[in-house]
Motif scaffolding. Sequence first.
Motif, PDB file in Angstrom:
ATOM      1  N   SER A   1       3.432   1.690  -8.392  1.00  0.00           N
ATOM      2  CA  SER A   1       2.999   1.512  -7.006  1.00  0.00           C
ATOM      3  C   SER A   1       2.965   0.021  -6.662  1.00  0.00           C
ATOM      4  O   SER A   1       3.008  -0.836  -7.554  1.00  0.00           O
ATOM      5  CB  SER A   1       1.606   2.108  -6.811  1.00  0.00           C
ATOM      6  N   LEU A   2       2.857  -0.262  -5.377  1.00  0.00           N
ATOM      7  CA  LEU A   2       2.739  -1.651  -4.942  1.00  0.00           C
ATOM      8  C   LEU A   2       1.484  -2.279  -5.531  1.00  0.00           C
ATOM      9  O   LEU A   2       1.520  -3.417  -6.012  1.00  0.00           O
ATOM     10  CB  LEU A   2       2.724  -1.751  -3.419  1.00  0.00           C
ATOM     11  N   ASP A   3       0.377  -1.555  -5.529  1.00  0.00           N
ATOM     12  CA  ASP A   3      -0.859  -2.104  -6.105  1.00  0.00           C
ATOM     13  C   ASP A   3      -0.681  -2.444  -7.585  1.00  0.00           C
ATOM     14  O   ASP A   3      -1.165  -3.483  -8.050  1.00  0.00           O
ATOM     15  CB  ASP A   3      -2.032  -1.142  -5.929  1.00  0.00           C
TER      16      ASP A   3
ATOM     17  N   SER B   1       1.146  -9.653   3.759  1.00  0.00           N
ATOM     18  CA  SER B   1       1.725  -8.370   4.157  1.00  0.00           C
ATOM     19  C   SER B   1       2.920  -8.117   3.251  1.00  0.00           C
ATOM     20  O   SER B   1       3.500  -9.061   2.703  1.00  0.00           O
ATOM     21  CB  SER B   1       2.201  -8.422   5.604  1.00  0.00           C
TER      22      SER B   1
ATOM     23  N   CYS C   1       4.752  -1.700   4.388  1.00  0.00           N
ATOM     24  CA  CYS C   1       4.186  -0.755   3.429  1.00  0.00           C
ATOM     25  C   CYS C   1       2.836  -0.253   3.931  1.00  0.00           C
ATOM     26  O   CYS C   1       1.934  -1.042   4.178  1.00  0.00           O
ATOM     27  CB  CYS C   1       4.018  -1.430   2.065  1.00  0.00           C
TER      28      CYS C   1
ATOM     29  N   ASP D   1       1.488   2.785   2.361  1.00  0.00           N
ATOM     30  CA  ASP D   1       0.918   3.522   1.220  1.00  0.00           C
ATOM     31  C   ASP D   1       1.134   2.708  -0.047  1.00  0.00           C
ATOM     32  O   ASP D   1       2.202   2.766  -0.653  1.00  0.00           O
ATOM     33  CB  ASP D   1       1.564   4.895   1.094  1.00  0.00           C
ATOM     34  N   ARG D   2       0.125   1.959  -0.438  1.00  0.00           N
ATOM     35  CA  ARG D   2       0.256   1.062  -1.588  1.00  0.00           C
ATOM     36  C   ARG D   2       0.190   1.795  -2.920  1.00  0.00           C
ATOM     37  O   ARG D   2       0.338   1.201  -3.968  1.00  0.00           O
ATOM     38  CB  ARG D   2      -0.817  -0.019  -1.510  1.00  0.00           C
ATOM     39  N   GLN D   3      -0.003   3.128  -2.900  1.00  0.00           N
ATOM     40  CA  GLN D   3      -0.041   3.929  -4.124  1.00  0.00           C
ATOM     41  C   GLN D   3       1.274   4.672  -4.394  1.00  0.00           C
ATOM     42  O   GLN D   3       1.472   5.204  -5.473  1.00  0.00           O
ATOM     43  CB  GLN D   3      -1.185   4.942  -4.045  1.00  0.00           C
TER      44      GLN D   3
END
Length: 82
Positions: free
Chosen positions: A28-30, A52, A60, A62-64
């Motif tokens: 994920s992004l996180d 951002s 983005c 949904d960071r998951q």
Amino acid sequence: MASVTVRYFAGARAAAGRAEETTTAGRSLDELLAELAERHGGRLVSVLAVSSFLIDGVTCHDRQQPLPAGATIDVLPPFAGG
């Protein structure tokens, strides 16, 4: 192994010490941001906290969600100016 490209702009580029880098896809992004913070340290952590992020040119939301293979992630810190 599948990868994604991270591109840094403005203050993010200065904090990371590079314009772009490649890393593993499927996270994920996180999770990616946690890896980048660990890799580059405190200065980038501060920039990431206020940035951002675009995934293949789209904001983005949904960071998951897992990052797709071949994606380009743009790190966009706040810009000043007029």
